[in-house]
Scaffold this active site. Structure first.
Site: not given
Ligand code: NAD
Length: 492
Positions: A152, A176, A179, A229, A284, A385
């Protein structure tokens, strides 16, 4: 594209209402007003979208790279024309300030520009006479249908870490998006449509876990890029691998900065304040731990506490605002409860941002900048985190001890050092076990033409995002060894 309050999918060059029966609502995090309903696209429908992309692939891969990049040049111009409009959408769905949204879009556009170099970047190599009269060539070919799943917090930039390279290399790309923040990239896809890109080359399917699983399991999807994450990154990496796909999965972070006594304290405070509280700590590459060494402790603690307490918090489109809300009410509650856990573990809440009153935005998901002082490196709060505007302060007696704290962390996205000593900088660069190092820089984000990724629990895979690594990830290498004896050919 939004129609009657619903977000549409973009499939086979057309905007479609999903047959989903379940939806999630995107709300402006500052006002809590509902903006759009997002379909949780069911598995079969995702499969049909992938099959449309697969059908488009042969024509697209045969389109010369010099022609393919013309669409990127057009996209770059359209993104510039609509720059402020897109940045406003990002602020409204994501909460960050207008200037942060513009900075994000700029980094995204830089990836479009870099990918436009694909006629050079995608070249292979060759050697004549590997044996007498025999030549060997390595050529790069696109992989096929590739997919990305994005978080997000950078709703425009992160999809653009992948999309331009994927299609420039001749792949068909399925996204994808998060959301929670799918609107920015939906608007960008409307601009992609205006470039005249052939149908099926870019697809957007909205949804959550089921849509992701459909992509992970579909045999036509050959490669998966993920950012989000760590637990989800691990899941996606293992399921993609089990299904024989290549995968690059970027995870979470807990980024430390070390402040040495010889640092320029005013500059350091300014930079660390922005690194910790910019985008409400939801980067991140956000600084979430500051380790002061020796005499840096008192002066830095005092200055960062003042800076945190005076940061202007509010609606990101209002003038002068330096920090917006966190993404959702659940996120605000989680951040506030983690501050409580830190306090319970013995940290002093030096600046407490919980439960603020933001005039005019009383219902918004705001947490003000928070400073936890004297955090024990072994405590839960030191390892978790937080992904919110919370900076934990720790103290070390020497740089060696500070580097040990950095390297004991499970994540390895970024670590920074503030100093005026070249030797200390060199030691830190050499010893820090992280993917991105900042020296007197608080957010060491690689430019589009360098690879982006962390180490340890922050990344699963080998090819990173952006630049040359993206070309590697989105192409298969093919070796041709050939011999053309003279006696087999007619002579002229
Ligand atoms: P998230 O992991 O909750 O969601 C990321 C994506 O995965 C979304 O599109 C979501 O729909 C999907 N998703 C969520 N749960 C899932 C599941 N159980 N099975 C399959 N798909 C699933 O992350 P978020 O809250 O949207 O973003 C924040 C996180 O992203 C933080 O941990 C941050 O550190 C990380 N992040 C990392 C970087 C990097 O370059 N390392 C960059 C940006 C964000």
């Amino acid at each position: 594209m939004i129609q009657d309050g619903y977000l549409l999918n973009y499939v086979n060059g057309a905007w479609q209402r999903s047959q989903a029966t379940e939806f999630v609502e995107v709300r402006n995090p500052a006002t809590i007003e509902a903006i759009v309903r997002v379909p949780l696209t069911p598995r079969d429908e995702v499969g049909q979208a992938v099959e449309a992309a697969q059908a488009a692939w042969d024509g697209w891969r045969r389109t010369p790279p010099t022609e393919r990049v013309q669409y990127l040049f057009r996209l770059k111009n359209l993104l510039e024309e609509h720059f402020d409009e897109i940045a406003r959408l990002t602020t409204d769905e994501c909460g960050k300030t207008f200037s942060e949204s513009k900075a994000e879009l700029r980094r995204g556009i830089e990836n479009v520009e870099t990918a436009a170099g694909v006629p050079s970047l995608m070249q292979g190599r060759n050697l004549e006479d590997i044996a007498s009269g025999i030549d060997e060539l390595m050529i790069r070919q696109p992989v096929g249908v590739v997919a990305a799943i994005t978080p997000f917090n950078f709703p425009g930039m992160v999809p653009l870490w992948f999309l331009p390279y994927a299609i420039a290399c001749g792949n068909c790309f399925v996204l994808k998006p998060s959301e929670k923040t799918p609107i920015t990239i939906s608007r960008i896809a409307e601009l992609i449509e205006q470039t005249g890109l052939p149908k099926g080359v870019v697809t957007i399917v909205n949804g959550a876990k089921d849509a992701v699983d459909a992509l992970l399991d579909h045999p036509a999807v050959r490669a998966i890029s993920f950012v989000g994450s760590t637990p989800v990154a691990k899941y996606i990496y293992s399921r993609a691998a089990a299904n024989g796909k290549r995968a690059q999965c970027q995870g979470g972070a807990k980024n430390p900065v070390i402040v040495l006594p010889d640092a320029d304290m005013d500059m350091t405070t300014r930079i660390v304040t922005d690194a910790a509280f910019g985008c409400a700590g939801q980067r991140c590459l956000a600084a979430s731990v500051a380790i002061t060494v020796g005499e840096a402790r008192n002066v830095f603690t005092e200055q960062i506490a003042d800076a945190a307490a005076s940061r202007k918090v509010g609606y990101g489109l209002d003038a002068g605002i330096e920090m917006g809300p966190v993404i959702t009410t659940e996120s605000r509650q989680r951040v506030e409860s983690l501050i409580g856990i830190g306090a319970g573990e013995g940290a002093e809440v030096l600046v407490d941002g919980r439960d603020p009153r933001i005039s005019g935005f009383e219902r918004g998901n705001f947490v003000r900048p928070t400073i936890l002082h004297n955090v024990d490196p072994r405590s839960e709060i030191a390892r978790t985190e937080i992904f919110g505007p919370v900076l934990s302060l720790m103290h070390a007696d020497t740089i060696d001890e500070a580097i040990q704290i950095v390297n004991a962390g499970v994540y390895g996205n970024m670590a920074c050092l503030f100093t005026s000593s070249g030797a200390a900088a060199r030691q830190f660069r050499y010893e820090a076990r992280v993917g991105n190092v900042g020296i007197n820089v608080g957010v060491a984000a690689p430019m589009a033409f360098f690879p982006f990724s962390g180490w340890k629990e922050s990344f699963f895979g080998d090819m990173h995002a952006q630049g040359g690594d993206a070309i590697e990830f989105y192409t298969e290498k093919k070796i041709v060894v050939e011999r053309w004896p003279k006696e087999w050919s007619r002579t002229f």
